[in-house]
Design an enzyme around this catalytic site. Structure first.
Site, PDB file in Angstrom:
ATOM      1  N   CYS A   2       0.191  20.006  -3.755  1.00 26.52           N
ATOM      2  CA  CYS A   2       0.191  21.457  -3.648  1.00 26.52           C
ATOM      3  C   CYS A   2      -0.646  21.921  -2.465  1.00 26.52           C
ATOM      4  O   CYS A   2      -1.617  21.276  -2.084  1.00 26.52           O
ATOM      5  CB  CYS A   2      -0.391  22.067  -4.911  1.00 26.52           C
ATOM      6  SG  CYS A   2       0.460  21.567  -6.396  1.00 26.52           S
ATOM      7  N   ARG A  27       2.952  18.261   3.587  1.00 24.15           N
ATOM      8  CA  ARG A  27       2.238  17.652   2.471  1.00 24.15           C
ATOM      9  C   ARG A  27       3.180  17.242   1.348  1.00 24.15           C
ATOM     10  O   ARG A  27       2.785  16.492   0.456  1.00 24.15           O
ATOM     11  CB  ARG A  27       1.216  18.651   1.916  1.00 24.15           C
ATOM     12  CG  ARG A  27       0.098  18.958   2.877  1.00 24.15           C
ATOM     13  CD  ARG A  27      -0.675  20.161   2.417  1.00 24.15           C
ATOM     14  NE  ARG A  27      -1.351  19.932   1.166  1.00 24.15           N
ATOM     15  CZ  ARG A  27      -2.630  19.598   1.060  1.00 24.15           C
ATOM     16  NH1 ARG A  27      -3.344  19.443   2.137  1.00 24.15           N
ATOM     17  NH2 ARG A  27      -3.197  19.416  -0.110  1.00 24.15           N
ATOM     18  N   TRP A  74       3.776  20.968  -5.788  1.00 24.91           N
ATOM     19  CA  TRP A  74       4.280  19.602  -5.981  1.00 24.91           C
ATOM     20  C   TRP A  74       4.154  19.357  -7.477  1.00 24.91           C
ATOM     21  O   TRP A  74       3.050  19.244  -8.001  1.00 24.91           O
ATOM     22  CB  TRP A  74       3.413  18.636  -5.177  1.00 24.91           C
ATOM     23  CG  TRP A  74       3.886  17.222  -5.122  1.00 24.91           C
ATOM     24  CD1 TRP A  74       4.856  16.701  -4.318  1.00 24.91           C
ATOM     25  CD2 TRP A  74       3.365  16.119  -5.876  1.00 24.91           C
ATOM     26  NE1 TRP A  74       4.974  15.348  -4.534  1.00 24.91           N
ATOM     27  CE2 TRP A  74       4.077  14.960  -5.476  1.00 24.91           C
ATOM     28  CE3 TRP A  74       2.382  15.987  -6.842  1.00 24.91           C
ATOM     29  CZ2 TRP A  74       3.831  13.701  -6.020  1.00 24.91           C
ATOM     30  CZ3 TRP A  74       2.138  14.733  -7.382  1.00 24.91           C
ATOM     31  CH2 TRP A  74       2.856  13.608  -6.970  1.00 24.91           C
ATOM     32  N   ASN A 100      -4.462  24.427  -7.167  1.00 26.53           N
ATOM     33  CA  ASN A 100      -4.220  22.988  -6.953  1.00 26.53           C
ATOM     34  C   ASN A 100      -5.124  22.242  -7.913  1.00 26.53           C
ATOM     35  O   ASN A 100      -6.285  22.616  -8.070  1.00 26.53           O
ATOM     36  CB  ASN A 100      -4.623  22.547  -5.541  1.00 26.53           C
ATOM     37  CG  ASN A 100      -3.713  23.101  -4.482  1.00 26.53           C
ATOM     38  OD1 ASN A 100      -2.753  23.777  -4.786  1.00 26.53           O
ATOM     39  ND2 ASN A 100      -4.040  22.819  -3.237  1.00 26.53           N
ATOM     40  N   GLY A 101      -4.633  21.151  -8.496  1.00 26.67           N
ATOM     41  CA  GLY A 101      -5.471  20.374  -9.409  1.00 26.67           C
ATOM     42  C   GLY A 101      -4.819  20.310 -10.774  1.00 26.67           C
ATOM     43  O   GLY A 101      -3.629  20.622 -10.924  1.00 26.67           O
ATOM     44  N   GLU A 488       2.523  -3.331   5.197  1.00 23.68           N
ATOM     45  CA  GLU A 488       2.565  -1.977   5.775  1.00 23.68           C
ATOM     46  C   GLU A 488       3.967  -1.670   6.325  1.00 23.68           C
ATOM     47  O   GLU A 488       4.495  -0.575   6.124  1.00 23.68           O
ATOM     48  CB  GLU A 488       1.493  -1.858   6.869  1.00 23.68           C
ATOM     49  CG  GLU A 488       1.502  -0.570   7.685  1.00 23.68           C
ATOM     50  CD  GLU A 488       1.232   0.694   6.879  1.00 23.68           C
ATOM     51  OE1 GLU A 488       0.905   0.609   5.679  1.00 23.68           O
ATOM     52  OE2 GLU A 488       1.380   1.787   7.459  1.00 23.68           O
ATOM     53  N   LYS A 492       6.342   1.371   5.058  1.00 23.57           N
ATOM     54  CA  LYS A 492       6.902   2.403   5.951  1.00 23.57           C
ATOM     55  C   LYS A 492       8.403   2.509   5.717  1.00 23.57           C
ATOM     56  O   LYS A 492       8.950   3.607   5.645  1.00 23.57           O
ATOM     57  CB  LYS A 492       6.639   2.076   7.428  1.00 23.57           C
ATOM     58  CG  LYS A 492       5.232   2.232   7.914  1.00 23.57           C
ATOM     59  CD  LYS A 492       4.774   3.658   8.106  1.00 23.57           C
ATOM     60  CE  LYS A 492       4.054   4.153   6.902  1.00 23.57           C
ATOM     61  NZ  LYS A 492       2.652   3.879   6.758  1.00 23.57           N
ATOM     62  N   GLU A 495       9.157   4.168   2.286  1.00 22.41           N
ATOM     63  CA  GLU A 495       8.800   5.590   2.211  1.00 22.41           C
ATOM     64  C   GLU A 495       9.820   6.493   2.877  1.00 22.41           C
ATOM     65  O   GLU A 495      10.149   7.544   2.345  1.00 22.41           O
ATOM     66  CB  GLU A 495       7.459   5.819   2.922  1.00 22.41           C
ATOM     67  CG  GLU A 495       6.264   5.402   2.148  1.00 22.41           C
ATOM     68  CD  GLU A 495       4.994   5.704   2.924  1.00 22.41           C
ATOM     69  OE1 GLU A 495       4.133   6.388   2.380  1.00 22.41           O
ATOM     70  OE2 GLU A 495       4.871   5.257   4.085  1.00 22.41           O
ATOM     71  N   HIS A 511       8.161 -20.328  -2.912  1.00 17.84           N
ATOM     72  CA  HIS A 511       7.716 -20.283  -4.311  1.00 17.84           C
ATOM     73  C   HIS A 511       8.459 -19.222  -5.119  1.00 17.84           C
ATOM     74  O   HIS A 511       8.012 -18.861  -6.206  1.00 17.84           O
ATOM     75  CB  HIS A 511       6.206 -20.025  -4.367  1.00 17.84           C
ATOM     76  CG  HIS A 511       5.397 -21.130  -3.746  1.00 17.84           C
ATOM     77  ND1 HIS A 511       5.330 -22.396  -4.293  1.00 17.84           N
ATOM     78  CD2 HIS A 511       4.678 -21.170  -2.601  1.00 17.84           C
ATOM     79  CE1 HIS A 511       4.566 -23.164  -3.522  1.00 17.84           C
ATOM     80  NE2 HIS A 511       4.169 -22.447  -2.482  1.00 17.84           N
ATOM     81  N   LYS A 610       1.199  14.175   1.158  1.00 20.16           N
ATOM     82  CA  LYS A 610       0.334  13.670   2.224  1.00 20.16           C
ATOM     83  C   LYS A 610      -1.063  13.369   1.719  1.00 20.16           C
ATOM     84  O   LYS A 610      -1.694  12.413   2.143  1.00 20.16           O
ATOM     85  CB  LYS A 610       0.280  14.706   3.354  1.00 20.16           C
ATOM     86  CG  LYS A 610      -0.520  14.270   4.566  1.00 20.16           C
ATOM     87  CD  LYS A 610       0.174  13.163   5.306  1.00 20.16           C
ATOM     88  CE  LYS A 610      -0.612  12.634   6.475  1.00 20.16           C
ATOM     89  NZ  LYS A 610      -0.127  11.329   6.938  1.00 20.16           N
TER      90      LYS A 610
HETATM   91  C1  F6R Z   1       1.581   5.706   3.473  1.00 20.59           C
HETATM   92  C2  F6R Z   1       0.567   6.686   3.157  1.00 20.59           C
HETATM   93  C3  F6R Z   1      -0.132   6.588   1.841  1.00 20.59           C
HETATM   94  C4  F6R Z   1      -1.633   6.827   2.036  1.00 20.59           C
HETATM   95  C5  F6R Z   1      -2.349   6.854   0.679  1.00 20.59           C
HETATM   96  C6  F6R Z   1      -3.847   7.038   0.855  1.00 20.59           C
HETATM   97  O1  F6R Z   1       2.251   6.004   4.660  1.00 20.59           O
HETATM   98  O2  F6R Z   1       0.296   7.563   3.923  1.00 20.59           O
HETATM   99  O3  F6R Z   1       0.093   5.346   1.239  1.00 20.59           O
HETATM  100  O4  F6R Z   1      -2.138   5.813   2.851  1.00 20.59           O
HETATM  101  O5  F6R Z   1      -1.853   7.893  -0.109  1.00 20.59           O
HETATM  102  O6  F6R Z   1      -4.118   8.229   1.520  1.00 20.59           O
HETATM  103  P1  F6R Z   1      -5.477   8.458   2.269  1.00 20.59           P
HETATM  104  O7  F6R Z   1      -5.524   7.537   3.442  1.00 20.59           O
HETATM  105  O8  F6R Z   1      -5.464   9.894   2.680  1.00 20.59           O
HETATM  106  O9  F6R Z   1      -6.569   8.150   1.292  1.00 20.59           O
END
Ligand code: F6R
Length: 615
Positions: A2, A27, A74, A100-101, A488, A492, A495, A511, A610
């Site tokens: 949010c 976000r 959200w 938010n929360g 990673e 990517k 996502e 394995h 985000k």
């Molecule tokens: C992946 C991504 C998320 C963040 C995770 C932690 O592309 O962005 O996996 O890495 O939500 O977020 P932060 O770094 O803000 O603690």
């Protein structure tokens, strides 16, 4: 997650607020809403869907007035529907709140309010706040809005960042914060802004006050008065945010993600320049109390706590810190660590890695580590974030605002910060010579140039992306310090393209996962030259023998790979320990081009947020 914005000033609030909501889109959200007050009358519009849907409502029924609040939701409690969207209002429609929360005790509070005659129109936890404020306002009108908000909040268990406007006191916004979600107040000559995200109001102001935990503020035309929830006055200094205004704009790129991938040479350089490199190879971190030589000498063990991509950076950090400084490192997923039994952490330095500095699980894990005796260091990108303030010291990455939901430049900057940290720790504990430190720093300083070279080959990766046409699964293999890059790279891809991808250390292939291999599953193998190169060649042969479609990430000048595999992307060579910083770039571009071919919403992938401020 949010997002909240608010405005009080000379302009029409609706235009400002809708513009700011647009800047919060990254976000992740599923509904949006706005409320303003004009001539003492509250007006409100909200709907499930995107900001464009809200804009259409506003075009049809404009909401005049110089004061207002707005929200992107959200969904947590209740599906994304019009009535679950924020703002929420009381029975009389005289006040509006955005939140938010999570309000944990909302079922009890709601039941009690319903018994008292309040009518609820949503399934959200947030609506109860509006009714609680209404009840307390009516009961004690002399105390005013802020006193009613205080009283309401004293009954709530949970976390909140909150903004309230009311017809009865139509010249102010009351905001409050407790237990996680951030809230900032921005100042200009023209008016005041509030936001849960600095990037959303950066276009208007960089003159910011941060609302801390358990604080409430009354925002009027002549300024913001901040106090603790118990009424104790707070004198909060303003800080200047040095992010470039246009850093939160696309600047001609089709997506923020692509822009941010291309910003990495500068971002990595800024992260290095943000610290002080001394002639003897030592690194000074301007805001990190826990990185003095004497503190380092007390550090027997490092525990890295993080989530998602930041956790992947931590996995690379383990290799860096152990190899460079000889200090043992544990890496833990923050959401798991915080719920396990803890032992004494005397002599442990807990490092929280987080681009946002607001991730609830990482904040919670750091607090847990602190309670067991660990010192706390944060590596984060947002100046003034909760984690930076919670920690004993903070190493800021200087990536600038990252708008694309999938982290890219913040990831490479986290790796850069970890290299600098490892060098500093290694020099302090005598594991690293000054000469070796200087050599490593020189190699680090060459990386921006090498990243430029990789970026110049973006079209080659766009071509290789065709290998994923029609794929529903993919496999990423790597080893050693580059295995976390396989994870990673797979994340990517998942996502932003919604292709299921898994990562394995290449030695694990035989394995189990080898059972998956056939010509329908693309396999990305990270096989740059290093100590485990020959073993990676064996893994590639094993895949080829089973008709797997292989794409190899290899080092420039590698002649062997080209003879075995048809599809190869070549990267410039660097020191093995720095290779993850380079490797991140083609993996990001590959995922980007695959997602672009599939027509995905790259900057706002479905269901993702985000900044994850709930646990
Ligand atoms: C992946 C991504 C998320 C963040 C995770 C932690 O592309 O962005 O996996 O890495 O939500 O977020 P932060 O770094 O803000 O603690």
């Amino acid at each position: 997650m949010c997002g909240i914005v608010g405005y009080l000033g000379n302009q029409q609030a609706q235009g400002v607020l809708l513009d700011c909501l647009g800047r919060l889109e990254y976000r992740g959200y599923d509904s949006a809403g706005i409320a303003t007050i004009d001539g003492g009358k509250l007006g409100m519009l909200r709907c499930a869907g995107k900001n464009a849907d809200l804009q259409s409502l506003v075009d049809r029924s404009p909401l005049p007035g110089g004061i207002g609040i707005a929200h992107t939701r959200w969904a947590t409690h209740g599906r994304p529907t019009d009535s679950n969207s924020h703002p929420h209002t009381d029975c009389n429609g005289a006040l509006a709140i955005v939140h938010n929360g999570i309000i944990e005790n909302y079922p009890e509070l709601k039941e009690q309010m319903e018994d008292d005659g309040h009518r609820f129109v949503s399934q959200t936890d947030s609506e109860v706040i509006a009714h609680l404020i209404e009840a307390n306002f009516t009961a004690n009108i002399e105390g005013g809005l802020i006193s009613a908000v205080r009283k309401a909040l004293s009954l709530i268990q949970g976390t909140y960042a909150l903004a309230v406007i009311s017809q009865q006191e139509a010249d102010k916004i009351v905001v409050a914060r407790s237990g996680g979600p951030p809230l900032v107040i921005g100042h200009t000559d023209d008016g005041l802004y509030i936001s849960s995200d600095i990037a959303a109001i950066l276009h208007y102001t960089r003159d910011i006050q941060i609302l801390e935990d358990n604080e409430i503020a009354e925002i009027c035309r002549d300024g913001a008065t901040i106090s603790l929830l118990d009424g104790t006055p707070v004198d909060r200094a303003r800080i200047q945010i040095d992010w470039q205004q246009n850093a939160a704009e696309r600047n001609g790129y089709p997506h923020f993600m692509l822009k941010e991938i291309h910003e990495q040479p500068q971002a990595v350089l800024e992260t290095i320049k943000g610290q002080t490199l001394l002639a003897d190879g030592a690194v000074l971190f301007p805001q990190a109390a826990y990185t003095t030589t004497s503190q380092f000498c007390l550090t027997r063990r490092v525990t890295i706590l993080a989530c998602g991509s930041s956790w992947h950076a931590g996995l690379v950090g383990k290799h860096l810190i152990e190899s460079i400084s000889g200090t043992p490192v544990d890496v833990d997923i923050a959401s798991e660590y915080r719920y396990r039994p803890q032992f004494s952490h005397a002599g442990t330095l807990a490092i929280g890695i987080s681009q946002s500095g607001e991730t609830a699980d990482t904040l919670g894990a750091l607090k847990t580590a602190r309670n067991s005796g660990a010192g706390i260091l944060a590596i984060c990108n947002v100046n003034g974030s909760s984690m930076g303030r919670e920690a004993d010291g903070v190493i800021y990455t200087h990536a600038g605002p990252e708008i694309g939901v999938a982290s890219t430049k913040t990831f490479t900057c986290q790796l850069t910060a970890l290299v600098l940290f490892a060098i500093s720790l290694g020099l302090a504990n005598g594991n690293l010579s000054a000469r070796a430190a200087k050599a490593l720093l020189q190699d680090l300083l060459r990386l921006p140039l090498l990243i430029e070279r990789i970026l110049a080959q973006s079209e080659a990766l766009a071509g290789l992306a065709r290998l994923f046409d029609g794929a529903t699964n993919a496999l990423y293999l790597g080893r050693g310090v580059l295995f976390p890059l396989a994870i990673e790279g797979a994340l990517k891809l998942k996502e932003i393209s919604y292709i299921h991808a898994e990562a394995y250390p290449a030695g694990e292939l035989k394995h189990g996962p080898i059972a998956l291999i056939d010509r329908n599953i693309p396999i990305v193998v990270i096989a740059t030259q290093g100590p485990l190169y020959e073993k990676l060649l064996t893994a590639i042969q094993e895949v080829k023998a089973r008709d797997g479609a292989v794409l190899v990430m290899a080092t420039d000048g590698d002649r062997k790979i080209g003879a075995i595999v048809e599809h190869v992307f070549y990267l410039p060579a660097t020191t093995e320990l720095l290779m993850p910083i380079l490797m991140a770039v083609p993996l990001q571009l590959l995922a980007y081009h695959i997602a672009a071919r599939r027509g995905c919403e790259i900057d706002q992938p479905r269901n993702l947020a985000k900044s994850v401020t709930v646990d």
